[in-house]
Write a protein that holds these residues in place. Structure first.
Motif, PDB file in Angstrom:
ATOM      1  N   GLN A   1       0.837  -1.199   0.000  1.00 24.66           N
ATOM      2  CA  GLN A   1       0.000   0.000   0.000  1.00 24.66           C
ATOM      3  C   GLN A   1       0.869   1.245   0.000  1.00 24.66           C
ATOM      4  O   GLN A   1       0.596   2.201  -0.718  1.00 24.66           O
ATOM      5  CB  GLN A   1      -0.926  -0.006   1.227  1.00 24.66           C
ATOM      6  CG  GLN A   1      -1.936   1.115   1.221  1.00 24.66           C
ATOM      7  CD  GLN A   1      -2.917   1.006   0.062  1.00 24.66           C
ATOM      8  OE1 GLN A   1      -3.190  -0.064  -0.459  1.00 24.66           O
ATOM      9  NE2 GLN A   1      -3.429   2.138  -0.359  1.00 24.66           N
ATOM     10  N   ALA A   2       1.945   1.245   0.798  1.00 27.54           N
ATOM     11  CA  ALA A   2       2.836   2.397   0.848  1.00 27.54           C
ATOM     12  C   ALA A   2       3.508   2.616  -0.496  1.00 27.54           C
ATOM     13  O   ALA A   2       3.710   3.738  -0.924  1.00 27.54           O
ATOM     14  CB  ALA A   2       3.887   2.196   1.938  1.00 27.54           C
ATOM     15  N   GLN A   3       3.874   1.551  -1.182  1.00 35.60           N
ATOM     16  CA  GLN A   3       4.516   1.675  -2.476  1.00 35.60           C
ATOM     17  C   GLN A   3       3.580   2.298  -3.509  1.00 35.60           C
ATOM     18  O   GLN A   3       4.016   3.018  -4.375  1.00 35.60           O
ATOM     19  CB  GLN A   3       4.977   0.300  -2.974  1.00 35.60           C
ATOM     20  CG  GLN A   3       6.166  -0.248  -2.227  1.00 35.60           C
ATOM     21  CD  GLN A   3       7.410   0.572  -2.498  1.00 35.60           C
ATOM     22  OE1 GLN A   3       7.735   0.845  -3.631  1.00 35.60           O
ATOM     23  NE2 GLN A   3       8.093   0.964  -1.446  1.00 35.60           N
ATOM     24  N   LYS A   4       2.303   2.009  -3.439  1.00 33.57           N
ATOM     25  CA  LYS A   4       1.360   2.543  -4.415  1.00 33.57           C
ATOM     26  C   LYS A   4       1.105   4.031  -4.200  1.00 33.57           C
ATOM     27  O   LYS A   4       0.727   4.729  -5.111  1.00 33.57           O
ATOM     28  CB  LYS A   4       0.042   1.766  -4.355  1.00 33.57           C
ATOM     29  CG  LYS A   4       0.162   0.380  -4.936  1.00 33.57           C
ATOM     30  CD  LYS A   4      -1.159  -0.332  -4.943  1.00 33.57           C
ATOM     31  CE  LYS A   4      -0.981  -1.710  -5.548  1.00 33.57           C
ATOM     32  NZ  LYS A   4      -2.177  -2.499  -5.511  1.00 33.57           N
ATOM     33  N   SER A   5       1.295   4.502  -2.985  1.00 35.76           N
ATOM     34  CA  SER A   5       1.029   5.902  -2.708  1.00 35.76           C
ATOM     35  C   SER A   5       2.332   6.653  -2.432  1.00 35.76           C
ATOM     36  O   SER A   5       2.439   7.363  -1.451  1.00 35.76           O
ATOM     37  CB  SER A   5       0.068   6.026  -1.524  1.00 35.76           C
ATOM     38  OG  SER A   5       0.640   5.407  -0.386  1.00 35.76           O
ATOM     39  N   LEU A   6       3.318   6.458  -3.299  1.00 34.31           N
ATOM     40  CA  LEU A   6       4.577   7.174  -3.147  1.00 34.31           C
ATOM     41  C   LEU A   6       4.323   8.679  -3.188  1.00 34.31           C
ATOM     42  O   LEU A   6       3.512   9.144  -3.983  1.00 34.31           O
ATOM     43  CB  LEU A   6       5.530   6.812  -4.293  1.00 34.31           C
ATOM     44  CG  LEU A   6       6.141   5.426  -4.275  1.00 34.31           C
ATOM     45  CD1 LEU A   6       6.946   5.212  -5.550  1.00 34.31           C
ATOM     46  CD2 LEU A   6       7.020   5.227  -3.074  1.00 34.31           C
TER      47      LEU A   6
ATOM     48  N   ARG B   1       9.225   5.843 -15.344  1.00 29.87           N
ATOM     49  CA  ARG B   1       8.221   5.451 -14.352  1.00 29.87           C
ATOM     50  C   ARG B   1       8.852   5.363 -12.974  1.00 29.87           C
ATOM     51  O   ARG B   1      10.055   5.104 -12.845  1.00 29.87           O
ATOM     52  CB  ARG B   1       7.570   4.124 -14.712  1.00 29.87           C
ATOM     53  CG  ARG B   1       8.469   2.921 -14.575  1.00 29.87           C
ATOM     54  CD  ARG B   1       7.751   1.620 -14.968  1.00 29.87           C
ATOM     55  NE  ARG B   1       8.585   0.480 -14.675  1.00 29.87           N
ATOM     56  CZ  ARG B   1       8.513  -0.263 -13.569  1.00 29.87           C
ATOM     57  NH1 ARG B   1       7.622   0.031 -12.645  1.00 29.87           N
ATOM     58  NH2 ARG B   1       9.319  -1.288 -13.384  1.00 29.87           N
ATOM     59  N   LEU B   2       8.022   5.597 -11.970  1.00 24.94           N
ATOM     60  CA  LEU B   2       8.459   5.440 -10.589  1.00 24.94           C
ATOM     61  C   LEU B   2       8.212   3.996 -10.178  1.00 24.94           C
ATOM     62  O   LEU B   2       7.074   3.515 -10.273  1.00 24.94           O
ATOM     63  CB  LEU B   2       7.712   6.406  -9.672  1.00 24.94           C
ATOM     64  CG  LEU B   2       8.027   7.877  -9.910  1.00 24.94           C
ATOM     65  CD1 LEU B   2       7.027   8.764  -9.197  1.00 24.94           C
ATOM     66  CD2 LEU B   2       9.446   8.197  -9.475  1.00 24.94           C
ATOM     67  N   ILE B   3       9.239   3.313  -9.753  1.00 23.95           N
ATOM     68  CA  ILE B   3       9.113   1.917  -9.340  1.00 23.95           C
ATOM     69  C   ILE B   3       8.242   1.864  -8.087  1.00 23.95           C
ATOM     70  O   ILE B   3       8.446   2.619  -7.146  1.00 23.95           O
ATOM     71  CB  ILE B   3      10.503   1.308  -9.051  1.00 23.95           C
ATOM     72  CG1 ILE B   3      11.380   1.476 -10.262  1.00 23.95           C
ATOM     73  CG2 ILE B   3      10.396  -0.102  -8.527  1.00 23.95           C
ATOM     74  CD1 ILE B   3      11.729   0.314 -11.045  1.00 23.95           C
ATOM     75  N   GLY B   4       7.253   0.996  -8.106  1.00 21.86           N
ATOM     76  CA  GLY B   4       6.361   0.840  -6.966  1.00 21.86           C
ATOM     77  C   GLY B   4       5.155   1.767  -6.991  1.00 21.86           C
ATOM     78  O   GLY B   4       4.308   1.702  -6.124  1.00 21.86           O
ATOM     79  N   SER B   5       5.068   2.609  -7.990  1.00 21.42           N
ATOM     80  CA  SER B   5       3.938   3.525  -8.092  1.00 21.42           C
ATOM     81  C   SER B   5       2.891   2.936  -9.027  1.00 21.42           C
ATOM     82  O   SER B   5       3.218   2.240  -9.978  1.00 21.42           O
ATOM     83  CB  SER B   5       4.412   4.871  -8.651  1.00 21.42           C
ATOM     84  OG  SER B   5       3.315   5.712  -8.907  1.00 21.42           O
ATOM     85  N   SER B   6       1.662   3.239  -8.760  1.00 29.78           N
ATOM     86  CA  SER B   6       0.586   2.762  -9.621  1.00 29.78           C
ATOM     87  C   SER B   6       0.298   3.738 -10.764  1.00 29.78           C
ATOM     88  O   SER B   6      -0.557   3.474 -11.599  1.00 29.78           O
ATOM     89  CB  SER B   6      -0.680   2.514  -8.797  1.00 29.78           C
ATOM     90  OG  SER B   6      -1.069   3.707  -8.150  1.00 29.78           O
ATOM     91  N   SER B   7       1.018   4.859 -10.801  1.00 29.46           N
ATOM     92  CA  SER B   7       0.772   5.834 -11.876  1.00 29.46           C
ATOM     93  C   SER B   7       1.366   5.342 -13.196  1.00 29.46           C
ATOM     94  O   SER B   7       2.293   4.542 -13.224  1.00 29.46           O
ATOM     95  CB  SER B   7       1.360   7.198 -11.502  1.00 29.46           C
ATOM     96  OG  SER B   7       2.745   7.097 -11.336  1.00 29.46           O
TER      97      SER B   7
END
Length: 161
Positions: A25-30, A142-148
């Motif tokens: 969850q923390a990784q998705k909301s970097l 891309r940001l690794i671990g981001s859902s964007s």
């Protein structure tokens, strides 16, 4: 004895599951966001850089390897800078990946760099592309671990007579 052992195993699995879920969850909301991709030609004979060619809509990418088109001098390599900003006041840390491919989908560069925005508002991640100037290049950051979604830019290099 077996009951205590089973209880300890169950508690361990539960602890791991909660922590893995929290980490995901923390990784998705970097607290990071890619705010720009810039590309500058490196002029081989001058040792200088062009302005950001992606910010110049009418830049002519024709025969940059011999200094034609809008190039001020011959250029066979390009500095790509990915600008990353923090979405909160505390900053953040993470990783950014840049992938550069040609028209056939061949990977020219795939590199991951650490991003450190602790106590800073903006971070610039540099990537060096060699042997540029004749084939179109697609840049994907891309940001690794981001859902964007990744940020995509294209450099329409071309050569001919």
């Amino acid at each position: 004895m077996k009951s205590k052992f089973r209880s300890a195993i169950f508690t361990s699995f539960l602890f791991i599951a909660v922590n893995v879920s929290g980490f995901a969850q923390a990784q998705k909301s970097l607290p990071l966001k890619i705010t720009a991709i810039k590309a500058q030609l490196f002029y081989d004979t001058k040792g200088t850089f062009s302005p950001d060619v992606l910010a110049t809509p009418d830049f002519a990418f024709w025969n940059t390897i011999i200094g034609e088109g809008s190039a001020e001098a011959p250029s066979t390599s390009t500095l790509v800078t990915v600008e990353i900003s923090s979405t909160n006041k505390k900053g953040g840390a993470g990783k950014v990946e840049l992938t550069a491919t040609n028209e056939e989908g061949v990977i020219l560069l795939k590199k991951v760099l650490d991003v450190d925005l602790v106590e800073r508002a903006t971070f610039y991640a540099p990537f060096w592309l060699y042997k540029t100037g004749c084939e179109k290049i697609k840049l994907s950051a891309r940001l690794i671990g981001s859902s964007s979604n990744p940020v995509i830019r294209k450099i329409p290099f071309a050569c001919g007579e």
